[in-house]
Design a protein around this motif. Structure first.
Motif, PDB file in Angstrom:
ATOM      1  N   LEU A   1      40.486  32.576 -38.800  1.00 49.67           N
ATOM      2  CA  LEU A   1      40.997  31.769 -39.114  1.00 49.67           C
ATOM      3  C   LEU A   1      41.110  30.358 -38.479  1.00 49.67           C
ATOM      4  O   LEU A   1      41.480  28.805 -38.989  1.00 49.67           O
ATOM      5  N   GLY A   2      40.492  30.319 -36.936  1.00 53.22           N
ATOM      6  CA  GLY A   2      39.810  28.924 -36.073  1.00 53.22           C
ATOM      7  C   GLY A   2      39.351  28.373 -36.955  1.00 53.22           C
ATOM      8  O   GLY A   2      39.074  26.939 -36.424  1.00 53.22           O
ATOM      9  N   THR A   3      37.674  29.102 -37.133  1.00 53.48           N
ATOM     10  CA  THR A   3      36.700  27.233 -38.030  1.00 53.48           C
ATOM     11  C   THR A   3      37.352  27.112 -38.833  1.00 53.48           C
ATOM     12  O   THR A   3      36.851  26.357 -39.668  1.00 53.48           O
ATOM     13  N   GLN A   4      38.335  28.027 -40.204  1.00 54.92           N
ATOM     14  CA  GLN A   4      39.050  27.160 -41.734  1.00 54.92           C
ATOM     15  C   GLN A   4      40.081  26.103 -41.856  1.00 54.92           C
ATOM     16  O   GLN A   4      40.343  25.028 -41.808  1.00 54.92           O
ATOM     17  N   ALA A   5      40.637  26.810 -39.841  1.00 58.29           N
ATOM     18  CA  ALA A   5      41.807  26.119 -39.324  1.00 58.29           C
ATOM     19  C   ALA A   5      40.625  23.870 -39.328  1.00 58.29           C
ATOM     20  O   ALA A   5      41.609  23.544 -39.316  1.00 58.29           O
ATOM     21  N   THR A   6      40.058  24.836 -39.158  1.00 60.12           N
ATOM     22  CA  THR A   6      39.386  23.116 -38.416  1.00 60.12           C
ATOM     23  C   THR A   6      38.418  22.676 -38.868  1.00 60.12           C
ATOM     24  O   THR A   6      37.861  21.308 -38.665  1.00 60.12           O
ATOM     25  N   LYS A   7      37.912  23.789 -39.821  1.00 67.26           N
ATOM     26  CA  LYS A   7      36.369  22.968 -40.213  1.00 67.26           C
ATOM     27  C   LYS A   7      35.276  22.457 -39.375  1.00 67.26           C
ATOM     28  O   LYS A   7      34.029  21.979 -39.639  1.00 67.26           O
ATOM     29  N   LEU A   8      35.119  23.257 -38.831  1.00 71.75           N
ATOM     30  CA  LEU A   8      34.148  22.956 -37.644  1.00 71.75           C
ATOM     31  C   LEU A   8      33.181  24.535 -37.485  1.00 71.75           C
ATOM     32  O   LEU A   8      34.485  25.711 -37.976  1.00 71.75           O
ATOM     33  N   ALA A   9      31.895  24.874 -36.943  1.00 67.32           N
ATOM     34  CA  ALA A   9      31.208  26.075 -37.288  1.00 67.32           C
ATOM     35  C   ALA A   9      32.265  26.603 -35.614  1.00 67.32           C
ATOM     36  O   ALA A   9      32.633  25.973 -34.731  1.00 67.32           O
ATOM     37  N   ALA A  10      32.290  27.794 -35.385  1.00 66.62           N
ATOM     38  CA  ALA A  10      32.388  28.546 -34.151  1.00 66.62           C
ATOM     39  C   ALA A  10      31.972  28.442 -32.882  1.00 66.62           C
ATOM     40  O   ALA A  10      32.553  28.398 -31.905  1.00 66.62           O
ATOM     41  N   HIS A  11      30.481  27.451 -32.701  1.00 62.27           N
ATOM     42  CA  HIS A  11      30.126  26.932 -32.013  1.00 62.27           C
ATOM     43  C   HIS A  11      30.660  25.979 -31.245  1.00 62.27           C
ATOM     44  O   HIS A  11      29.827  25.363 -30.023  1.00 62.27           O
ATOM     45  N   HIS A  12      31.687  25.272 -31.969  1.00 63.83           N
ATOM     46  CA  HIS A  12      31.698  23.609 -32.069  1.00 63.83           C
ATOM     47  C   HIS A  12      33.404  24.142 -31.254  1.00 63.83           C
ATOM     48  O   HIS A  12      33.828  22.796 -31.396  1.00 63.83           O
ATOM     49  N   ILE A  13      34.071  24.782 -31.561  1.00 68.20           N
ATOM     50  CA  ILE A  13      34.980  25.069 -30.666  1.00 68.20           C
ATOM     51  C   ILE A  13      34.851  25.872 -29.728  1.00 68.20           C
ATOM     52  O   ILE A  13      34.365  27.057 -29.437  1.00 68.20           O
ATOM     53  N   LEU A  14      36.588  25.337 -28.670  1.00 66.29           N
ATOM     54  CA  LEU A  14      36.384  26.150 -27.691  1.00 66.29           C
ATOM     55  C   LEU A  14      37.443  27.295 -27.101  1.00 66.29           C
ATOM     56  O   LEU A  14      38.552  26.664 -27.658  1.00 66.29           O
ATOM     57  N   PHE A  15      37.091  28.375 -27.546  1.00 65.87           N
ATOM     58  CA  PHE A  15      38.266  29.355 -27.810  1.00 65.87           C
ATOM     59  C   PHE A  15      38.465  29.676 -26.078  1.00 65.87           C
ATOM     60  O   PHE A  15      38.058  30.033 -25.447  1.00 65.87           O
ATOM     61  N   VAL A  16      39.838  29.351 -26.031  1.00 62.75           N
ATOM     62  CA  VAL A  16      40.147  30.009 -24.391  1.00 62.75           C
ATOM     63  C   VAL A  16      41.305  31.713 -24.474  1.00 62.75           C
ATOM     64  O   VAL A  16      42.461  31.287 -25.402  1.00 62.75           O
ATOM     65  N   SER A  17      41.150  32.226 -23.639  1.00 58.77           N
ATOM     66  CA  SER A  17      42.306  32.971 -23.222  1.00 58.77           C
ATOM     67  C   SER A  17      42.117  34.014 -22.104  1.00 58.77           C
ATOM     68  O   SER A  17      40.995  33.898 -21.032  1.00 58.77           O
ATOM     69  N   CYS A  18      43.262  34.586 -21.771  1.00 57.80           N
ATOM     70  CA  CYS A  18      43.994  34.819 -20.237  1.00 57.80           C
ATOM     71  C   CYS A  18      43.451  36.648 -20.220  1.00 57.80           C
ATOM     72  O   CYS A  18      43.376  37.560 -19.173  1.00 57.80           O
ATOM     73  N   ASN A  19      43.497  36.973 -21.521  1.00 58.18           N
ATOM     74  CA  ASN A  19      42.786  38.042 -22.209  1.00 58.18           C
ATOM     75  C   ASN A  19      41.252  37.965 -22.253  1.00 58.18           C
ATOM     76  O   ASN A  19      40.814  37.861 -23.042  1.00 58.18           O
ATOM     77  N   ALA A  20      40.635  38.998 -21.615  1.00 58.17           N
ATOM     78  CA  ALA A  20      39.234  39.182 -20.938  1.00 58.17           C
ATOM     79  C   ALA A  20      38.379  40.401 -22.846  1.00 58.17           C
ATOM     80  O   ALA A  20      37.625  39.650 -22.901  1.00 58.17           O
ATOM     81  N   TRP A  21      39.611  40.790 -23.071  1.00 53.28           N
ATOM     82  CA  TRP A  21      39.592  41.629 -24.631  1.00 53.28           C
ATOM     83  C   TRP A  21      39.076  40.749 -25.368  1.00 53.28           C
ATOM     84  O   TRP A  21      37.778  40.243 -26.058  1.00 53.28           O
ATOM     85  N   ASP A  22      39.913  39.414 -25.566  1.00 55.70           N
ATOM     86  CA  ASP A  22      39.929  38.220 -26.357  1.00 55.70           C
ATOM     87  C   ASP A  22      38.893  37.608 -26.550  1.00 55.70           C
ATOM     88  O   ASP A  22      38.048  36.903 -27.168  1.00 55.70           O
ATOM     89  N   ALA A  23      38.748  37.317 -25.154  1.00 55.71           N
ATOM     90  CA  ALA A  23      36.961  36.418 -24.843  1.00 55.71           C
ATOM     91  C   ALA A  23      35.812  36.919 -25.323  1.00 55.71           C
ATOM     92  O   ALA A  23      35.252  36.076 -25.198  1.00 55.71           O
ATOM     93  N   LEU A  24      36.339  38.176 -25.018  1.00 60.51           N
ATOM     94  CA  LEU A  24      34.602  39.134 -25.575  1.00 60.51           C
ATOM     95  C   LEU A  24      34.530  39.041 -26.724  1.00 60.51           C
ATOM     96  O   LEU A  24      33.893  38.303 -27.765  1.00 60.51           O
ATOM     97  N   ALA A  25      36.091  39.290 -27.576  1.00 58.82           N
ATOM     98  CA  ALA A  25      36.159  38.960 -28.775  1.00 58.82           C
ATOM     99  C   ALA A  25      35.367  37.155 -29.495  1.00 58.82           C
ATOM    100  O   ALA A  25      34.054  37.117 -30.459  1.00 58.82           O
ATOM    101  N   ALA A  26      36.035  36.935 -29.059  1.00 60.61           N
ATOM    102  CA  ALA A  26      35.920  35.766 -29.678  1.00 60.61           C
ATOM    103  C   ALA A  26      34.264  35.184 -29.848  1.00 60.61           C
ATOM    104  O   ALA A  26      33.614  34.390 -30.170  1.00 60.61           O
ATOM    105  N   THR A  27      33.168  35.129 -28.096  1.00 56.63           N
ATOM    106  CA  THR A  27      32.525  35.173 -27.645  1.00 56.63           C
ATOM    107  C   THR A  27      31.395  35.753 -28.559  1.00 56.63           C
ATOM    108  O   THR A  27      30.575  35.241 -29.302  1.00 56.63           O
ATOM    109  N   TRP A  28      31.217  36.688 -29.364  1.00 59.80           N
ATOM    110  CA  TRP A  28      30.650  38.235 -30.169  1.00 59.80           C
ATOM    111  C   TRP A  28      30.901  37.284 -31.451  1.00 59.80           C
ATOM    112  O   TRP A  28      29.557  36.979 -32.584  1.00 59.80           O
ATOM    113  N   PHE A  29      31.612  36.361 -31.389  1.00 60.25           N
ATOM    114  CA  PHE A  29      32.122  35.890 -32.894  1.00 60.25           C
ATOM    115  C   PHE A  29      31.687  34.678 -33.247  1.00 60.25           C
ATOM    116  O   PHE A  29      30.842  33.753 -34.253  1.00 60.25           O
TER     117      PHE A  29
END
Length: 185
Positions: A121-149
């Protein structure tokens, strides 16, 4: 923990056929926790606690960081498990209106994070590739899954916890949202 467990359960069971809005899962998690801890929960007390959850405050630095990002012309947003109504109230009560270009709810795909469709949904909303987006979270599980994405990630480790032990690290680790600014010097 039960709230997040419920998001994973309804996302992965029967192809998401048991999806429920995050607000309902939050209420179910509260009810479970009270039963588990043998705490009385009257309908009035439940409503009071749920209303408190709806109006959580932002961390003190968040507004200043978002304003600094806006001055640097950085596109900002939230990608949340929260349903749209919850997010609207949360953004207003945290005093962050006007500072977010995107407020994205996974409700649109009826799959919670850590499902890749939620992160997409983040890439669709911004029209950017995932590697051009910085995803920030204080949940380690969320940061991990976003990294995998494929996102660049900042894990805000406010509580000095160890990161997940699954062989992948976030792009960076910080102690507050202020550490996001180092990505945009």
């Amino acid at each position: 923990d039960k709230q997040i467990e419920y998001t994973r359960l309804v996302t992965t069971s029967n192809g998401g056929a048991h999806y429920q809005p995050f607000w309902d899962l939050t209420r179910a998690g509260l009810r479970y926790a009270c039963k588990r801890l043998d705490l009385p929960l009257t309908p009035e007390r439940e409503q009071q606690l749920m209303n408190q959850y709806r109006h959580l405050s932002a961390f003190p630095e968040n507004r200043d960081v978002l304003e600094a990002l806006k001055r640097r012309k950085v596109t900002t947003g939230i990608l949340s498990n929260g349903d749209p109504d919850m997010l609207g109230v949360a953004v207003r009560s945290a005093g962050l209106e006007g500072l977010l270009d995107h407020v994205i709810s996974v409700d649109a795909v009826r799959k919670y994070k850590t499902h890749p469709d939620a992160y997409r949904l983040g890439t669709q909303a911004t029209k950017l590739a995932a590697h051009h987006i910085l995803f920030v979270s204080c949940n380690a599980w969320d940061a991990l899954a976003a990294t995998w994405f494929g996102y660049r990630t900042l894990w805000v480790n406010r509580y000095q916890l160890p990161f997940e032990e699954l062989g992948t690290q976030p792009t960076r680790i910080g102690a507050s949202l202020g550490d996001v600014l180092s990505f945009f010097d």
